[in-house]
Design a protein around this motif. Sequence first.
Motif, PDB file in Angstrom:
ATOM      1  N   ILE A 128      -8.334  11.127  -4.475  1.00  0.00           N
ATOM      2  CA  ILE A 128      -9.422  10.251  -5.272  1.00  0.00           C
ATOM      3  C   ILE A 128      -8.535   9.371  -6.264  1.00  0.00           C
ATOM      4  N   ASN A 129      -7.460   9.968  -6.761  1.00  0.00           N
ATOM      5  CA  ASN A 129      -7.064   9.186  -8.202  1.00  0.00           C
ATOM      6  C   ASN A 129      -5.698   8.350  -7.768  1.00  0.00           C
ATOM      7  N   ARG A 130      -5.341   8.182  -6.550  1.00  0.00           N
ATOM      8  CA  ARG A 130      -4.006   7.452  -6.415  1.00  0.00           C
ATOM      9  C   ARG A 130      -4.499   5.673  -6.418  1.00  0.00           C
ATOM     10  N   GLY A 131      -5.686   5.461  -6.536  1.00  0.00           N
ATOM     11  CA  GLY A 131      -5.941   3.850  -6.554  1.00  0.00           C
ATOM     12  C   GLY A 131      -5.412   3.175  -5.435  1.00  0.00           C
ATOM     13  N   PRO A 132      -4.367   2.104  -5.693  1.00  0.00           N
ATOM     14  CA  PRO A 132      -4.070   1.257  -4.667  1.00  0.00           C
ATOM     15  C   PRO A 132      -2.769   1.797  -3.977  1.00  0.00           C
ATOM     16  N   LEU A 133      -2.351   2.686  -4.647  1.00  0.00           N
ATOM     17  CA  LEU A 133      -0.669   3.451  -4.355  1.00  0.00           C
ATOM     18  C   LEU A 133      -0.807   4.174  -2.987  1.00  0.00           C
ATOM     19  N   SER A 134       0.232   3.857  -2.202  1.00  0.00           N
ATOM     20  CA  SER A 134       0.500   4.883  -1.121  1.00  0.00           C
ATOM     21  C   SER A 134       1.370   5.880  -1.425  1.00  0.00           C
ATOM     22  N   ALA A 135       1.015   6.949  -0.741  1.00  0.00           N
ATOM     23  CA  ALA A 135       1.930   8.371  -1.079  1.00  0.00           C
ATOM     24  C   ALA A 135       2.482   8.694   0.559  1.00  0.00           C
ATOM     25  N   LEU A 136       3.476   9.201   0.496  1.00  0.00           N
ATOM     26  CA  LEU A 136       4.225   9.992   1.619  1.00  0.00           C
ATOM     27  C   LEU A 136       4.232  11.624   1.273  1.00  0.00           C
ATOM     28  N   ILE A 137       3.571  12.468   2.058  1.00  0.00           N
ATOM     29  CA  ILE A 137       3.734  13.960   1.730  1.00  0.00           C
ATOM     30  C   ILE A 137       4.443  14.514   2.743  1.00  0.00           C
ATOM     31  N   HIS A 138       5.573  15.035   2.450  1.00  0.00           N
ATOM     32  CA  HIS A 138       6.406  15.851   3.373  1.00  0.00           C
ATOM     33  C   HIS A 138       6.703  17.244   3.101  1.00  0.00           C
ATOM     34  N   PRO A 139       7.078  17.960   4.040  1.00  0.00           N
ATOM     35  CA  PRO A 139       7.495  19.281   3.952  1.00  0.00           C
ATOM     36  C   PRO A 139       9.039  19.238   3.668  1.00  0.00           C
ATOM     37  N   ASN A 140       9.358  20.098   2.931  1.00  0.00           N
ATOM     38  CA  ASN A 140      11.059  20.724   2.875  1.00  0.00           C
ATOM     39  C   ASN A 140      11.574  21.735   3.700  1.00  0.00           C
ATOM     40  N   THR A 141      12.090  21.469   4.858  1.00  0.00           N
ATOM     41  CA  THR A 141      12.877  22.136   5.602  1.00  0.00           C
ATOM     42  C   THR A 141      14.326  21.741   5.754  1.00  0.00           C
ATOM     43  N   ASP A 142      14.899  22.383   6.486  1.00  0.00           N
ATOM     44  CA  ASP A 142      16.426  21.984   6.932  1.00  0.00           C
ATOM     45  C   ASP A 142      16.632  20.771   7.603  1.00  0.00           C
ATOM     46  N   GLU A 143      15.490  20.215   8.148  1.00  0.00           N
ATOM     47  CA  GLU A 143      15.432  18.831   8.877  1.00  0.00           C
ATOM     48  C   GLU A 143      14.876  17.639   7.968  1.00  0.00           C
ATOM     49  N   GLU A 144      15.728  17.336   7.479  1.00  0.00           N
ATOM     50  CA  GLU A 144      15.194  16.093   6.281  1.00  0.00           C
ATOM     51  C   GLU A 144      14.650  14.935   7.100  1.00  0.00           C
ATOM     52  N   GLU A 145      15.235  14.387   8.108  1.00  0.00           N
ATOM     53  CA  GLU A 145      14.562  13.182   8.702  1.00  0.00           C
ATOM     54  C   GLU A 145      13.441  13.450   9.276  1.00  0.00           C
ATOM     55  N   ARG A 146      13.439  14.783  10.141  1.00  0.00           N
ATOM     56  CA  ARG A 146      11.895  15.281  10.828  1.00  0.00           C
ATOM     57  C   ARG A 146      10.954  15.165   9.821  1.00  0.00           C
ATOM     58  N   ASP A 147      11.251  15.804   8.657  1.00  0.00           N
ATOM     59  CA  ASP A 147      10.166  16.122   7.540  1.00  0.00           C
ATOM     60  C   ASP A 147       9.734  14.730   6.921  1.00  0.00           C
ATOM     61  N   HIS A 148      10.497  13.629   6.777  1.00  0.00           N
ATOM     62  CA  HIS A 148      10.196  12.286   6.320  1.00  0.00           C
ATOM     63  C   HIS A 148       9.486  11.533   7.543  1.00  0.00           C
ATOM     64  N   ALA A 152       5.621  14.070   8.411  1.00  0.00           N
ATOM     65  CA  ALA A 152       5.001  13.445   7.305  1.00  0.00           C
ATOM     66  C   ALA A 152       3.590  13.208   7.506  1.00  0.00           C
ATOM     67  N   THR A 153       2.885  13.129   6.291  1.00  0.00           N
ATOM     68  CA  THR A 153       1.616  12.578   6.400  1.00  0.00           C
ATOM     69  C   THR A 153       1.437  11.369   5.268  1.00  0.00           C
ATOM     70  N   TRP A 154       0.731  10.380   5.338  1.00  0.00           N
ATOM     71  CA  TRP A 154       0.420   9.429   4.618  1.00  0.00           C
ATOM     72  C   TRP A 154      -0.806   9.288   4.001  1.00  0.00           C
ATOM     73  N   MET A 155      -0.952   8.981   2.879  1.00  0.00           N
ATOM     74  CA  MET A 155      -2.149   8.512   2.202  1.00  0.00           C
ATOM     75  C   MET A 155      -1.972   6.981   2.042  1.00  0.00           C
ATOM     76  N   GLY A 156      -2.975   6.107   2.275  1.00  0.00           N
ATOM     77  CA  GLY A 156      -2.889   4.822   2.182  1.00  0.00           C
ATOM     78  C   GLY A 156      -1.945   4.051   3.051  1.00  0.00           C
ATOM     79  N   GLN A 157      -1.407   2.754   3.047  1.00  0.00           N
ATOM     80  CA  GLN A 157      -0.729   2.186   3.990  1.00  0.00           C
ATOM     81  C   GLN A 157       0.691   2.786   3.957  1.00  0.00           C
TER      82      GLN A 157
END
Length: 173
Positions: A128-148, A152-157
């Motif tokens: 609701i509050n991120r306005g025009p900004l995009s956000a990347l949501i990712h878990p932290n595991t021992d597989e950083e590339e896969r996490d990103h 990963a899940t995106w809000m916005g573009q």
Amino acid sequence: MSDPSLYTYPSPLEGYGGLEPLPNDISEDSKSFVNPPAAKKSEAYNAFVSPITNGRRGGFDVHIYFLQSSAEETKFAQELWERIRREFPELRIYKVWDQPIGPHITGMFEVNIFNPEQFGAFIPWLVINRGPLSALIHPNTDEEERDHTQRATWMGQPLPLNLSLFKKKKAAI
């Protein structure tokens, strides 16, 4: 994005074999199914599922991006950062980066989430509050590339990431 065919996936029904078939009864909304009550509440309400980190690092990172070339987006990002620090002090909130850092190609700041309760409160708030900004949501595991990427899940573009950092880390191991 990472190619999903590069990974293996266990069956989502692992550990649920040999149970009675689910009922086909329809709920009063005439669209959804009636589900039988669970013997106990899912542990996912209390802790992040494996292999997500439940420790000091935090289970999820949220990267909130802005175009540093836009004075309007930069100001909004600064104000959002301050609001998050005031409303969610229990989260770990990093400084606002006004230049690319790590795999992130534009200005951003990061928020760490430590448990499902925080995730359940913060992510809807951010929707609701991120306005025009995009956000990347990712878990932290021992597989950083896969996490990103694949996890990963995106809000916005969605924005491109510089994944060469992860490839260099893998090559060094």
